[in-house]
Design an enzyme around this catalytic site. Structure first.
Site, PDB file in Angstrom:
ATOM      1  N   ASP A   9      15.725  22.966  -7.833  1.00  0.00           N
ATOM      2  CA  ASP A   9      14.089  23.329  -7.905  1.00  0.00           C
ATOM      3  C   ASP A   9      14.150  24.773  -7.478  1.00  0.00           C
ATOM      4  OD1 ASP A   9      11.331  23.437  -7.935  1.00  0.00           O
ATOM      5  OD2 ASP A   9      11.435  23.193  -5.721  1.00  0.00           O
ATOM      6  N   LEU A  10      13.613  25.459  -7.802  1.00  0.00           N
ATOM      7  CA  LEU A  10      13.315  26.972  -7.584  1.00  0.00           C
ATOM      8  C   LEU A  10      12.545  27.195  -6.226  1.00  0.00           C
ATOM      9  CD1 LEU A  10      13.909  29.931  -8.387  1.00  0.00           C
ATOM     10  CD2 LEU A  10      11.746  30.120  -9.381  1.00  0.00           C
ATOM     11  N   ASP A  11      11.126  27.326  -6.199  1.00  0.00           N
ATOM     12  CA  ASP A  11      10.346  27.477  -5.212  1.00  0.00           C
ATOM     13  C   ASP A  11      10.567  26.554  -4.033  1.00  0.00           C
ATOM     14  OD1 ASP A  11       8.906  29.502  -6.626  1.00  0.00           O
ATOM     15  OD2 ASP A  11       7.841  27.964  -7.880  1.00  0.00           O
ATOM     16  N   THR A  17       9.256  31.381  -2.000  1.00  0.00           N
ATOM     17  CA  THR A  17       8.031  31.721  -2.559  1.00  0.00           C
ATOM     18  C   THR A  17       6.544  31.011  -2.314  1.00  0.00           C
ATOM     19  OG1 THR A  17       8.954  30.481  -4.539  1.00  0.00           O
ATOM     20  CG2 THR A  17       9.088  33.130  -4.801  1.00  0.00           C
ATOM     21  N   LYS A  45       2.686  22.220  -3.554  1.00  0.00           N
ATOM     22  CA  LYS A  45       4.040  22.309  -3.912  1.00  0.00           C
ATOM     23  C   LYS A  45       4.628  21.336  -4.784  1.00  0.00           C
ATOM     24  CE  LYS A  45       5.232  24.114   0.850  1.00  0.00           C
ATOM     25  NZ  LYS A  45       6.145  23.790   1.963  1.00  0.00           N
ATOM     26  N   SER A 114      12.106  23.387 -12.516  1.00  0.00           N
ATOM     27  CA  SER A 114      11.155  24.106 -11.806  1.00  0.00           C
ATOM     28  C   SER A 114       9.752  23.995 -12.527  1.00  0.00           C
ATOM     29  CB  SER A 114      11.456  25.522 -11.437  1.00  0.00           C
ATOM     30  OG  SER A 114      10.303  25.987 -11.111  1.00  0.00           O
ATOM     31  N   ALA A 115       8.815  23.625 -11.877  1.00  0.00           N
ATOM     32  CA  ALA A 115       7.392  23.626 -12.626  1.00  0.00           C
ATOM     33  C   ALA A 115       6.918  25.100 -12.942  1.00  0.00           C
ATOM     34  CB  ALA A 115       6.563  23.030 -11.551  1.00  0.00           C
ATOM     35  N   LYS A 145       6.177  17.081 -12.412  1.00  0.00           N
ATOM     36  CA  LYS A 145       6.475  16.223 -11.271  1.00  0.00           C
ATOM     37  C   LYS A 145       5.218  15.567 -10.782  1.00  0.00           C
ATOM     38  CE  LYS A 145      10.127  20.063 -10.516  1.00  0.00           C
ATOM     39  NZ  LYS A 145      10.460  20.749  -9.638  1.00  0.00           N
ATOM     40  N   GLU A 169      15.412  19.414  -3.896  1.00  0.00           N
ATOM     41  CA  GLU A 169      14.052  19.444  -3.811  1.00  0.00           C
ATOM     42  C   GLU A 169      13.404  19.665  -2.582  1.00  0.00           C
ATOM     43  OE1 GLU A 169      11.026  19.843  -5.286  1.00  0.00           O
ATOM     44  OE2 GLU A 169      11.590  19.452  -7.428  1.00  0.00           O
ATOM     45  N   ASP A 170      12.236  20.509  -2.540  1.00  0.00           N
ATOM     46  CA  ASP A 170      11.428  20.565  -1.315  1.00  0.00           C
ATOM     47  C   ASP A 170      10.203  19.939  -1.231  1.00  0.00           C
ATOM     48  OD1 ASP A 170      10.426  22.456  -3.028  1.00  0.00           O
ATOM     49  OD2 ASP A 170       9.415  23.414  -1.328  1.00  0.00           O
TER      50      ASP A 170
END
Ligand code: BG6
Ligand code: MG
Length: 217
Positions: A9-11, A17, A45, A114-115, A145, A169-170
């Protein structure tokens, strides 16, 4: 077929971010006369921009037209991008480049899942884009997601069976998406919030190379 693949995942996993999303939503919330808190931001998130705005309007008890909804979506993103514009490598979360480099050295395929519709711009900004064999982001999916679509597309593009994919994932929605895709889910962040994950780490500094070796098999 590759044997295993890693999906990031990115953020909140690669870069922090979430604080910029928070500031941009907070500015809009002020216009709506609503007190937007960090606790509210937790709900956002892993969730698409459109869904975030729907949640915010629900919380603020605001009804609006489709035209105004679209204007607010654009406004929030303009404010968010002003923060992204100033980002550099220093905002990469601890040990992320080391993990990416470790996997790359072993020729393990790596995907982004990522979303965000701003994912490519952010990866370019922090100079990590070259690590990714494929990028699946908010521009490629129809289902957000916790639907596993984003990760299943990533697995397919990597040429790896879903149950041989490892997802970092966070967000709760992201862990649920990985689990729904029958992938190995690794929660990065608060283990009590991410209790549905197969494994939990506070951040990548807690994850030693033996653990990664074990996952690679
Ligand atoms: C996710 C974030 O990665 O991307 C969410 O966790 C965000 O908070 C979503 O809403 C969409 O991001 P963007 O950049 O397309 O507005
Ligand atoms: Mg995230």
């Amino acid at each position: 077929m590759n044997t295993v693949g890693f999906i990031f995942d990115l953020d909140g996993v690669i870069v922090d971010t979430a604080k910029y999303h928070y500031l941009a939503w907070k500015k809009l919330a002020i216009e709506l006369d609503f007190q937007f808190t960090k606790e509210h931001n937790e709900l956002f998130k892993g969730v698409s921009r459109k869904r975030c705005l729907e949640i915010l309007l629900d919380l603020a008890n605001v009804e609006t037209t489709d035209e105004q909804f679209d204007r607010w979506m654009v406004e929030k993103n303009i404010d968010y991008l002003a923060y992204i514009e100033k980002m550099d490598k220093s905002e990469i979360l601890p040990d992320v480049p080391e993990v990416l480099e470790f996997l790359k050295q072993k020729n393990i395929p790596i995907a982004l899942g990522s979303a965000s519709k701003n994912a490519r711009a952010i990866l370019e900004k922090v100079d990590l884009i070259h690590y990714f064999n494929t990028i699946v982001d908010g521009t490629n999916v129809t289902k957000a997601k916790p639907d596993p679509e984003v990760f299943l597309i990533a697995a397919k593009q990597l040429g790896v069976l879903p149950n041989k994919c490892i997802v970092f994932e966070d967000a709760v929605a992201g862990i649920q998406a990985a689990n729904a895709g029958e992938m190995i889910s690794i929660g990065i962040g608060d283990a009590t919030i991410l209790s549905e994950a197969n494994y939990n780490f506070k951040d990548f500094t807690e994850m030693d190379k033996n653990f990664l070796e074990k996952l690679i098999g």
